[in-house]
Design a protein around this motif. Structure first.
Motif, PDB file in Angstrom:
ATOM      1  N   HIS A 122       0.844  -1.193   0.000  1.00 22.70           N
ATOM      2  CA  HIS A 122       0.000   0.000   0.000  1.00 22.70           C
ATOM      3  C   HIS A 122       0.879   1.243   0.000  1.00 22.70           C
ATOM      4  N   MET A 123       0.656   2.109  -1.001  1.00 19.94           N
ATOM      5  CA  MET A 123       1.395   3.368  -1.094  1.00 19.94           C
ATOM      6  C   MET A 123       0.391   4.501  -0.899  1.00 19.94           C
ATOM      7  N   PRO A 124       0.191   4.940   0.353  1.00 22.72           N
ATOM      8  CA  PRO A 124      -0.895   5.887   0.652  1.00 22.72           C
ATOM      9  C   PRO A 124      -0.771   7.225  -0.060  1.00 22.72           C
ATOM     10  N   SER A 125       0.442   7.744  -0.231  1.00 23.50           N
ATOM     11  CA  SER A 125       0.582   9.058  -0.866  1.00 23.50           C
ATOM     12  C   SER A 125       0.195   9.013  -2.335  1.00 23.50           C
ATOM     13  N   THR A 126       0.272   7.820  -2.940  1.00 20.84           N
ATOM     14  CA  THR A 126      -0.106   7.639  -4.345  1.00 20.84           C
ATOM     15  C   THR A 126      -1.521   7.080  -4.466  1.00 20.84           C
ATOM     16  N   LYS A 127      -2.154   6.797  -3.327  1.00 20.74           N
ATOM     17  CA  LYS A 127      -3.508   6.231  -3.291  1.00 20.74           C
ATOM     18  C   LYS A 127      -3.573   4.943  -4.107  1.00 20.74           C
ATOM     19  N   ALA A 128      -2.606   4.054  -3.867  1.00 18.26           N
ATOM     20  CA  ALA A 128      -2.522   2.803  -4.609  1.00 18.26           C
ATOM     21  C   ALA A 128      -2.258   1.649  -3.658  1.00 18.26           C
ATOM     22  N   VAL A 129      -2.920   0.517  -3.927  1.00 17.27           N
ATOM     23  CA  VAL A 129      -2.608  -0.724  -3.234  1.00 17.27           C
ATOM     24  C   VAL A 129      -2.452  -1.817  -4.286  1.00 17.27           C
ATOM     25  N   ILE A 158      -8.020  -4.912   3.543  1.00 19.72           N
ATOM     26  CA  ILE A 158      -7.894  -4.052   2.372  1.00 19.72           C
ATOM     27  C   ILE A 158      -9.086  -3.109   2.270  1.00 19.72           C
ATOM     28  N   ARG A 159     -10.276  -3.609   2.571  1.00 17.73           N
ATOM     29  CA  ARG A 159     -11.495  -2.799   2.490  1.00 17.73           C
ATOM     30  C   ARG A 159     -11.423  -1.587   3.406  1.00 17.73           C
ATOM     31  N   ALA A 160     -10.646  -1.676   4.476  1.00 15.36           N
ATOM     32  CA  ALA A 160     -10.542  -0.582   5.444  1.00 15.36           C
ATOM     33  C   ALA A 160      -9.671   0.570   4.966  1.00 15.36           C
ATOM     34  N   LEU A 161      -8.987   0.414   3.836  1.00 14.26           N
ATOM     35  CA  LEU A 161      -8.177   1.498   3.286  1.00 14.26           C
ATOM     36  C   LEU A 161      -9.084   2.622   2.794  1.00 14.26           C
ATOM     37  N   PRO A 162      -8.539   3.811   2.558  1.00 13.74           N
ATOM     38  CA  PRO A 162      -9.379   4.920   2.055  1.00 13.74           C
ATOM     39  C   PRO A 162     -10.133   4.545   0.788  1.00 13.74           C
ATOM     40  N   ALA A 163     -11.371   5.022   0.683  1.00  9.30           N
ATOM     41  CA  ALA A 163     -12.264   4.618  -0.402  1.00  9.30           C
ATOM     42  C   ALA A 163     -11.739   4.998  -1.779  1.00  9.30           C
ATOM     43  N   ASP A 164     -10.914   6.060  -1.853  1.00  9.64           N
ATOM     44  CA  ASP A 164     -10.414   6.494  -3.157  1.00  9.64           C
ATOM     45  C   ASP A 164      -9.121   5.794  -3.568  1.00  9.64           C
ATOM     46  N   THR A 165      -8.728   4.769  -2.815  1.00  5.11           N
ATOM     47  CA  THR A 165      -7.548   3.979  -3.173  1.00  5.11           C
ATOM     48  C   THR A 165      -7.796   3.215  -4.464  1.00  5.11           C
ATOM     49  N   LEU A 166      -6.799   3.204  -5.344  1.00  2.00           N
ATOM     50  CA  LEU A 166      -6.871   2.406  -6.564  1.00  2.00           C
ATOM     51  C   LEU A 166      -6.279   1.029  -6.295  1.00  2.00           C
ATOM     52  N   VAL A 167      -7.001  -0.001  -6.711  1.00  2.00           N
ATOM     53  CA  VAL A 167      -6.614  -1.388  -6.468  1.00  2.00           C
ATOM     54  C   VAL A 167      -5.965  -1.954  -7.730  1.00  2.00           C
ATOM     55  N   TYR A 168      -4.685  -2.246  -7.629  1.00  2.00           N
ATOM     56  CA  TYR A 168      -3.924  -2.813  -8.745  1.00  2.00           C
ATOM     57  C   TYR A 168      -3.808  -4.316  -8.513  1.00  2.00           C
ATOM     58  N   SER A 169      -4.694  -5.068  -9.145  1.00  2.00           N
ATOM     59  CA  SER A 169      -4.728  -6.522  -8.961  1.00  2.00           C
ATOM     60  C   SER A 169      -4.060  -7.232 -10.136  1.00  2.00           C
ATOM     61  N   GLY A 170      -3.861  -8.546  -9.997  1.00  2.00           N
ATOM     62  CA  GLY A 170      -2.901  -9.233 -10.827  1.00  2.00           C
ATOM     63  C   GLY A 170      -3.355  -9.836 -12.131  1.00  2.00           C
TER      64      GLY A 170
END
Length: 255
Positions: A122-129, A158-170
């Motif tokens: 999780h990279m919070p400053s980039t809003k990416a997980v 993972i769901r508890a992360l900020p709602a605007d997080t972008l999810v990069y899945s595989g």
């Protein structure tokens, strides 16, 4: 300055992700399914690979590690608990650790279920997980090693992360995941709308990854197993969240 993230299609349906800091020139890769597509993007941009982050041991996520290490000598990072099944690691990490990757904080999350040693970044400053085969767009990974309880707990984390997080899945599994999701919640208007958007994207060969976490919470049945409406929809009123998740996962396995 926000970091640039590029989604790279690999193999049949895998994704790898390059994270680049244009100020420092640092570039990190999350997972290494295939050498040539990754090398092509690095070379086209004249980027030097400085870090390689591994989510789990499956071959379609580590197959190109050796070639990338030979070509670019990146720092290879992976789970300490699963080091015996991973390529040689320069940095071994565990749940709660914080790394500096491309000049930004990167938090390690233990997310077992698909495998017992699976981690996310999780990279919070980039809003990416970067979730690989734990939380996926409209789905979650098959439980090859872990238990339903483990995966449910991982998804809740993972769901508890900020709602605007972008999810990069595989993987590019979103269209088939959407079809299954509609069997669970056929009257979910958010899901119906998203399904139409996915159909258009795939007809244009556009990746559906990343996805926004807020959209996953509205449409992904695996994140919604604790909702009364979902429990009622599959005739599991009064059952535990873990039992409902296990049933949804079982149905997806047989879909």
């Amino acid at each position: 300055m926000p970091l640039e993230i590029i989604t790279i299609p690999c193999r049949t349906d895998n994704y790898a992700f390059l994270v680049h800091n244009s100020d420092s020139g640092e570039t990190a890769l999350v997972d290494a399914p295939e050498f040539e597509p990754i090398k092509d993007v690095l070379d086209q941009n004249e980027w030097q690979l400085t870090d390689l982050l591994i989510t789990h041991h499956h071959f379609d996520h580590i197959d190109a590690v050796a070639q990338l290490r030979d070509s670019y000598a990146p720092r290879v990072i992976g789970a300490k608990a699963d080091a015996a099944r991973l390529p040689d690691l320069d940095v071994q990490v565990a749940d709660g650790d914080t790394l500096i990757v491309c000049g930004a904080e990167c938090h390690v999350m233990d997310v077992p279920g698909h495998t017992v040693g699976h981690i996310a970044f999780h990279m919070p400053s980039t809003k990416a997980v970067f979730t690989a085969d734990s939380l996926m767009a409209l789905g979650c990974g098959r439980l090859f090693e872990g238990t339903p309880d483990q995966m449910w707990n991982s998804l809740c984390k993972i769901r508890a992360l900020p709602a605007d997080t972008l999810v990069y899945s595989g993987h590019e599994y979103t269209a088939s995941n959407a079809k299954f999701a509609l069997t669970i919640e056929p009257e979910n208007n958010d899901l119906i709308s998203r399904f139409r958007q996915i159909e258009i994207a795939r007809k244009n060969n556009t990746p559906t990854v990343p996805s926004r976490l807020s959209d996953e919470c509205l449409t992904n049945p695996f994140l919604r197993a604790d909702l009364a409406d979902v429990k009622s929809a599959i005739h599991m009123d009064g059952k535990s969240d873990e039992e409902v998740f296990a049933e949804i996962r079982k149905r997806k396995d047989n879909f």
